[in-house]
Scaffold this motif. Structure first.
Motif, PDB file in Angstrom:
ATOM      1  N   GLU A  66       2.302  -4.666  10.239  1.00  0.00           N
ATOM      2  CA  GLU A  66       2.826  -3.371   9.643  1.00  0.00           C
ATOM      3  C   GLU A  66       4.206  -3.819   9.127  1.00  0.00           C
ATOM      4  O   GLU A  66       4.727  -3.208   7.935  1.00  0.00           O
ATOM      5  CB  GLU A  66       2.864  -2.264  10.667  1.00  0.00           C
ATOM      6  CG  GLU A  66       1.326  -1.707  10.868  1.00  0.00           C
ATOM      7  CD  GLU A  66       1.437  -0.851  12.320  1.00  0.00           C
ATOM      8  OE1 GLU A  66       0.996   0.101  12.295  1.00  0.00           O
ATOM      9  OE2 GLU A  66       2.260  -1.079  13.242  1.00  0.00           O
ATOM     10  N   PHE A  69       4.793  -3.311   4.988  1.00  0.00           N
ATOM     11  CA  PHE A  69       5.457  -2.291   4.601  1.00  0.00           C
ATOM     12  C   PHE A  69       5.701  -1.980   3.169  1.00  0.00           C
ATOM     13  O   PHE A  69       5.397  -0.950   2.444  1.00  0.00           O
ATOM     14  CB  PHE A  69       6.702  -2.297   5.446  1.00  0.00           C
ATOM     15  CG  PHE A  69       7.535  -0.857   5.483  1.00  0.00           C
ATOM     16  CD1 PHE A  69       7.436  -0.067   6.501  1.00  0.00           C
ATOM     17  CD2 PHE A  69       8.369  -0.493   4.227  1.00  0.00           C
ATOM     18  CE1 PHE A  69       8.229   1.200   6.642  1.00  0.00           C
ATOM     19  CE2 PHE A  69       9.205   0.708   4.555  1.00  0.00           C
ATOM     20  CZ  PHE A  69       8.886   1.642   5.415  1.00  0.00           C
ATOM     21  N   GLY A  70       6.132  -3.074   2.677  1.00  0.00           N
ATOM     22  CA  GLY A  70       6.655  -3.085   1.093  1.00  0.00           C
ATOM     23  C   GLY A  70       5.493  -2.967   0.141  1.00  0.00           C
ATOM     24  O   GLY A  70       5.573  -2.241  -0.935  1.00  0.00           O
ATOM     25  N   ARG A  78       2.744  -1.202   0.906  1.00  0.00           N
ATOM     26  CA  ARG A  78       2.112  -0.072   0.900  1.00  0.00           C
ATOM     27  C   ARG A  78       2.788   0.811  -0.269  1.00  0.00           C
ATOM     28  O   ARG A  78       2.041   1.571  -0.948  1.00  0.00           O
ATOM     29  CB  ARG A  78       2.862   0.472   2.149  1.00  0.00           C
ATOM     30  CG  ARG A  78       1.659   1.602   2.917  1.00  0.00           C
ATOM     31  CD  ARG A  78       2.252   2.185   4.030  1.00  0.00           C
ATOM     32  NE  ARG A  78       2.392   3.282   4.445  1.00  0.00           N
ATOM     33  CZ  ARG A  78       1.594   3.721   5.221  1.00  0.00           C
ATOM     34  NH1 ARG A  78       0.953   2.790   6.004  1.00  0.00           N
ATOM     35  NH2 ARG A  78       1.123   5.073   5.565  1.00  0.00           N
ATOM     36  N   TYR A  79       3.976   0.785  -0.432  1.00  0.00           N
ATOM     37  CA  TYR A  79       4.554   1.532  -1.617  1.00  0.00           C
ATOM     38  C   TYR A  79       4.403   1.002  -2.900  1.00  0.00           C
ATOM     39  O   TYR A  79       5.088   1.474  -4.008  1.00  0.00           O
ATOM     40  CB  TYR A  79       6.219   1.733  -1.049  1.00  0.00           C
ATOM     41  CG  TYR A  79       6.330   2.211   0.043  1.00  0.00           C
ATOM     42  CD1 TYR A  79       5.862   3.662   0.211  1.00  0.00           C
ATOM     43  CD2 TYR A  79       6.757   1.679   1.176  1.00  0.00           C
ATOM     44  CE1 TYR A  79       6.037   4.646   1.564  1.00  0.00           C
ATOM     45  CE2 TYR A  79       6.638   2.294   2.601  1.00  0.00           C
ATOM     46  CZ  TYR A  79       6.242   3.682   2.537  1.00  0.00           C
ATOM     47  OH  TYR A  79       6.250   4.427   3.807  1.00  0.00           O
ATOM     48  N   ARG A  80       3.711  -0.303  -3.101  1.00  0.00           N
ATOM     49  CA  ARG A  80       3.805  -0.868  -4.257  1.00  0.00           C
ATOM     50  C   ARG A  80       2.054  -0.737  -4.813  1.00  0.00           C
ATOM     51  O   ARG A  80       1.843  -1.079  -5.824  1.00  0.00           O
ATOM     52  CB  ARG A  80       3.993  -2.247  -4.323  1.00  0.00           C
ATOM     53  CG  ARG A  80       5.477  -2.590  -4.544  1.00  0.00           C
ATOM     54  CD  ARG A  80       5.876  -4.023  -4.211  1.00  0.00           C
ATOM     55  NE  ARG A  80       7.285  -4.347  -4.637  1.00  0.00           N
ATOM     56  CZ  ARG A  80       8.270  -3.846  -3.789  1.00  0.00           C
ATOM     57  NH1 ARG A  80       8.047  -3.581  -2.658  1.00  0.00           N
ATOM     58  NH2 ARG A  80       9.525  -4.536  -4.364  1.00  0.00           N
ATOM     59  N   ARG A 107       8.257 -10.799   5.334  1.00  0.00           N
ATOM     60  CA  ARG A 107       8.492  -9.213   4.789  1.00  0.00           C
ATOM     61  C   ARG A 107       9.104  -9.380   3.392  1.00  0.00           C
ATOM     62  O   ARG A 107       8.627  -8.356   2.458  1.00  0.00           O
ATOM     63  CB  ARG A 107       8.990  -8.517   5.806  1.00  0.00           C
ATOM     64  CG  ARG A 107       8.833  -6.983   5.470  1.00  0.00           C
ATOM     65  CD  ARG A 107       9.782  -6.123   6.365  1.00  0.00           C
ATOM     66  NE  ARG A 107      11.304  -6.381   6.265  1.00  0.00           N
ATOM     67  CZ  ARG A 107      12.234  -5.722   7.210  1.00  0.00           C
ATOM     68  NH1 ARG A 107      11.498  -4.800   8.042  1.00  0.00           N
ATOM     69  NH2 ARG A 107      13.435  -5.924   7.343  1.00  0.00           N
ATOM     70  N   THR A 141       6.373  -9.228  -1.214  1.00  0.00           N
ATOM     71  CA  THR A 141       6.210  -8.315  -2.302  1.00  0.00           C
ATOM     72  C   THR A 141       6.370  -9.071  -3.852  1.00  0.00           C
ATOM     73  O   THR A 141       6.530  -8.250  -4.673  1.00  0.00           O
ATOM     74  CB  THR A 141       7.431  -7.284  -2.108  1.00  0.00           C
ATOM     75  OG1 THR A 141       8.411  -7.744  -2.023  1.00  0.00           O
ATOM     76  CG2 THR A 141       6.900  -6.374  -1.051  1.00  0.00           C
ATOM     77  N   SER A 201      13.900  -0.140   4.571  1.00  0.00           N
ATOM     78  CA  SER A 201      12.959   0.378   4.080  1.00  0.00           C
ATOM     79  C   SER A 201      13.042   0.824   2.856  1.00  0.00           C
ATOM     80  O   SER A 201      12.146   0.837   1.929  1.00  0.00           O
ATOM     81  CB  SER A 201      12.767   1.795   5.111  1.00  0.00           C
ATOM     82  OG  SER A 201      11.951   2.688   4.416  1.00  0.00           O
ATOM     83  N   ASN A 220      14.886  -0.605   0.627  1.00  0.00           N
ATOM     84  CA  ASN A 220      14.849  -1.861  -0.273  1.00  0.00           C
ATOM     85  C   ASN A 220      13.494  -2.510  -0.533  1.00  0.00           C
ATOM     86  O   ASN A 220      13.188  -2.951  -1.457  1.00  0.00           O
ATOM     87  CB  ASN A 220      15.516  -2.954   0.635  1.00  0.00           C
ATOM     88  CG  ASN A 220      15.476  -4.300  -0.094  1.00  0.00           C
ATOM     89  OD1 ASN A 220      14.780  -5.351   0.401  1.00  0.00           O
ATOM     90  ND2 ASN A 220      16.280  -4.512  -1.235  1.00  0.00           N
ATOM     91  N   LEU A 221      12.447  -2.028   0.466  1.00  0.00           N
ATOM     92  CA  LEU A 221      11.102  -2.512   0.297  1.00  0.00           C
ATOM     93  C   LEU A 221      10.375  -1.543  -0.585  1.00  0.00           C
ATOM     94  O   LEU A 221       9.051  -1.624  -0.694  1.00  0.00           O
ATOM     95  CB  LEU A 221      10.549  -2.653   1.749  1.00  0.00           C
ATOM     96  CG  LEU A 221      10.981  -3.696   2.365  1.00  0.00           C
ATOM     97  CD1 LEU A 221      10.522  -3.505   4.060  1.00  0.00           C
ATOM     98  CD2 LEU A 221      10.302  -4.955   1.818  1.00  0.00           C
ATOM     99  N   GLY A 222      10.946  -0.546  -1.121  1.00  0.00           N
ATOM    100  CA  GLY A 222      10.212   0.475  -2.110  1.00  0.00           C
ATOM    101  C   GLY A 222       9.972   1.760  -1.409  1.00  0.00           C
ATOM    102  O   GLY A 222       9.319   2.734  -2.245  1.00  0.00           O
ATOM    103  N   ALA A 223      10.252   2.278  -0.100  1.00  0.00           N
ATOM    104  CA  ALA A 223      10.248   3.644   0.417  1.00  0.00           C
ATOM    105  C   ALA A 223      11.341   4.369  -0.213  1.00  0.00           C
ATOM    106  O   ALA A 223      12.390   4.196  -0.064  1.00  0.00           O
ATOM    107  CB  ALA A 223       9.914   3.819   1.726  1.00  0.00           C
ATOM    108  N   GLN A 268      10.174   9.277   2.330  1.00  0.00           N
ATOM    109  CA  GLN A 268       9.348   8.068   3.113  1.00  0.00           C
ATOM    110  C   GLN A 268       9.907   7.529   4.020  1.00  0.00           C
ATOM    111  O   GLN A 268       9.369   7.112   5.142  1.00  0.00           O
ATOM    112  CB  GLN A 268       8.737   7.084   2.158  1.00  0.00           C
ATOM    113  CG  GLN A 268       7.509   7.867   0.959  1.00  0.00           C
ATOM    114  CD  GLN A 268       7.454   7.214  -0.342  1.00  0.00           C
ATOM    115  OE1 GLN A 268       8.282   6.356  -0.617  1.00  0.00           O
ATOM    116  NE2 GLN A 268       6.099   7.225  -0.901  1.00  0.00           N
ATOM    117  N   ARG A 289       8.840   7.552   8.034  1.00  0.00           N
ATOM    118  CA  ARG A 289       8.132   6.341   8.587  1.00  0.00           C
ATOM    119  C   ARG A 289       9.038   5.563   9.328  1.00  0.00           C
ATOM    120  O   ARG A 289       8.562   4.726  10.026  1.00  0.00           O
ATOM    121  CB  ARG A 289       7.442   5.365   7.147  1.00  0.00           C
ATOM    122  CG  ARG A 289       6.410   4.531   7.735  1.00  0.00           C
ATOM    123  CD  ARG A 289       5.359   4.553   7.007  1.00  0.00           C
ATOM    124  NE  ARG A 289       4.522   3.624   7.599  1.00  0.00           N
ATOM    125  CZ  ARG A 289       4.236   2.296   7.311  1.00  0.00           C
ATOM    126  NH1 ARG A 289       4.936   1.936   6.163  1.00  0.00           N
ATOM    127  NH2 ARG A 289       3.708   1.520   8.001  1.00  0.00           N
TER     128      ARG A 289
END
Lengths: 358, 271
Positions: free
Chosen positions: A93, A97-98, A100-102, A145, A149, B168, B170-173, B177, B181
């Motif tokens: 997970e 994580f990244g 998911r939002y892409r 992680r 992406t 978080s 940085n990863l696009g949330a 969100q 999360r």
């Protein structure tokens, strides 16, 4: 050009933490920001990621200005010093994580996470939680992680500083290998010159919020342009002196105790000006007899062992002491009180203006 | 050898102190339960009867009061944790010039006498013409419980490394969100603790509430209090208290099982 900073400035409480920093990073380059703590290198990284807003200046990622964009719209991936793995999420997970939002589909997510974990040699650990992993493994998850992406920029904030020496050296090599294979442009922040020099294609030395020199590791090590860089990237000898003559492309200087050095100097100092002469400990050679300029007699006063390297303390006939670092081999073995000669190449010397007194 | 003997003595002393503390904590509960089963309101109890429990169940005002208190405490928990978590987030994550002042204001009801809270709210509601005892009580209880909620959640939030939230984003949330999360799951033990505090404080509150209750909406402690005031000096109140012990113990057991009570309340386990 994957990253461009144009006169970026950030002030905290009236003090410029980052002062008019400009730099350019080409595609697939491994670029390091090296400097002592508090020099502003981490703030630069945070501004690239978008955690800190610059007061002035502009940041471009692949040509797009991102200075005012929030972090989640910048397509950078950061590996934090503390790794910042989500403790409540499994390894899978965390890495997913990244994605998911892409808007990556569940199937693709699975495949890409699998690939990334394979790349960092952690396959089979998907269901573990960060607290069940060793420091080195956590580091790999953080790295997986970040690369999964396929970001425009990989940002690394002293990621190796929490590992022990052996692991650190191993991860150094692994990190370079992965970076070269995924070919993601990387900005690496560190205060460890060994890391910066061994890993980077190009590096910038920072001090007091400013970039003092940018170049390849070789350029910076061999041709430091300032006293700060020279002192920062190695151990040096320093001699107070005065310019006495200019002969062709060489400047002749004389120290207070009467030693005469020839220096290949870029800037031509005025005759009589007070100067400081610098050269590295490794650039001072110990010889059995003299063959060249800048050679002086002395005796061995002591030796300090660092394993592969050793540093001699030498006293010249004028009473001055200098330090010379050599590889620890039999041909470099000298005994206490042994008379020797020391020599430094005119190319290896750096002259900077000294203080005006005297 | 000497060390191990000393160590042994120390261990026994700790055990003794622990036993003493447990006795002091449990004794009042034990006395209450014994009294509720006693024929007369005296100690030591004399005789044995379930009569007071029957008397308790016969009086609808007790049941109504209990219902009101539970609904009120539950509502207080919801409103107070919602407001409190927002406040805590601002205080911990977005420090600005007036942070200290805001913090002082939020925490001030703790240091104010409850009776002053009750009277001033009563006067305020009368003057601006607000009616509806339940909403008035809810407002009061939220004000009283908010400081606890904010303190617990602030501590909890401060324990969440800010770089996790940065990672978080940085990863696009986005911020929302990220909160759902990352932040929320990490402060869950704190949220549970805050909810317990809010519930208990609300359920227990009597001083200020007496000013705001009316004939239809009266909280349980106020009902018990007025029963005694009206001459009901008999073990019915003891029965009314004992009756709550069983569900409370079950609740604590469940909390400990699933959240870890020690962790939720920020207490280290003494193993």
């Amino acid at each position: 050009m994957d990253l461009q900073l144009d006169r970026v400035t950030k002030t905290f409480g009236g003090v410029a933490a980052v002062d008019e920093v400009s730099l350019e990073v080409e595609e697939t380059t491994f670029f390091s920001l090296l400097g002592p703590s508090g020099c502003g290198k981490t703030t630069v990284l945070k501004m690239i990621a978008g955690f800190v807003q610059p007061d002035r200046g502009a940041i471009y990622i692949r040509g797009d200005e991102v200075s005012r964009k929030p972090p989640y719209k910048r397509n950078t991936s950061m590996v934090f010093q503390s790794y910042a793995l989500f403790p409540h999420l499994s390894v899978f997970e965390n890495v997913a994580f990244g994605l998911r939002y892409r808007g990556v589909s569940q199937e693709d997510r699975k495949r890409r996470v699998g690939q990334a974990l394979e790349q960092v040699r952690l396959s089979g650990h998907e269901r573990r939680y960060p607290s069940q992993l060793s420091g080195g493994q956590q580091q790999r998850v953080a790295f997986a992680r970040a690369i999964v992406t396929q970001p425009a920029l990989l940002l690394l904030d002293e990621p190796l500083s929490n590992l022990d020496l052996r692991l650190r050296q191993q991860m150094r090599q692994e990190l370079i290998n992965i970076q070269k294979s995924v070919r993601i442009t990387t900005v690496y922040v560190t205060h460890d010159q060994g890391e910066a020099f061994s890993m980077s294609d190009k590096l910038a030395i920072m001090n007091g919020g400013k970039i003092v020199q940018i170049g390849s590791p070789q350029e910076i090590f061999l041709k430091p342009t300032s006293e700060f860089v020279l002192k920062f990237v190695g151990e040096t000898n320093v001699i107070d002196c005065r310019a006495t003559a200019v002969q062709g492309d060489e400047t002749v200087v004389r120290s207070d105790d009467g030693l005469e050095f020839h220096v290949k100097n870029r800037a031509q100092p005025q005759i009589g000006a007070r100067l400081k002469l610098y050269f590295r400990e490794e650039q001072l050679q110990i010889k059995h007899r003299c063959s060249n300029k800048n050679c002086f007699p002395g005796v061995v006063m002591g030796a300090q062992y660092f394993g592969a390297m050793l540093t001699y303390t030498l006293r010249l006939s004028t009473g001055r002491t200098l330090r010379a670092t050599t590889v620890n081999t039999r041909s470099n073995a000298f005994v206490l009180d042994q008379p020797i000669y020391v020599e430094v190449d005119p190319e290896d010397c750096l002259l900077v203006p000294g203080d005006s007194r005297g | 050898m000497e060390y191990s003997i000393l160590d042994n003595v120390g261990r026994k002393l700790v055990a003794l102190v622990r036993l003493g503390v447990i006795c002091i904590l449990v004794a009042p509960l034990l006395v209450t339960v014994l009294l509720s089963l006693s024929k007369s309101f005296t100690f030591p109890p004399s005789g044995f009867t379930f009569g007071w429990y029957l008397n308790f169940l016969d009086r609808p005002e007790f049941i109504r009061g209990l219902t009101t208190s539970i609904v009120l405490a539950a509502s207080t928990v919801i409103v107070s944790t919602a407001i409190g978590s927002g406040l805590a987030f601002v205080l911990v994550r977005h420090a600005f010039k007036g942070t200290g002042l805001l913090k002082g204001l939020v925490l001030s009801p703790v240091s104010l006498p409850r009776i002053a809270c009750g009277v001033s709210l009563f006067l305020l509601f009368v003057n601006i013409g607000v009616t509806g005892a339940f909403l008035e009580l809810l407002a009061l209880h939220v004000i009283i419980t908010c400081p606890y909620v904010v303190s617990v959640l602030s501590a909890s939030l401060a324990g969440v490394d800010e770089s996790l939230e940065q990672a978080s984003m940085n990863l696009g949330a986005n911020r929302y969100q990220t909160f759902l999360r990352v932040t929320l799951p990490l402060i869950r033990p704190g949220l549970v603790a805050a909810a317990i505090f809010a519930f208990v404080v609300s359920f227990d509150e009597v001083t200020a509430s007496t000013f705001l209750v009316d004939a239809h909406t009266t909280t349980y402690p106020v009902v018990l209090f007025s029963y005694m005031e009206r001459g009901g000096l008999d073990p019915t109140v003891a029965a009314g208290t004992s009756i709550l012990l069983a569900p409370l113990l079950v609740l604590m057991f469940i909390l400990d099982r699933y959240v870890g009570l020690g962790r939720a309340l920020g207490i280290w386990r003494v193993s």
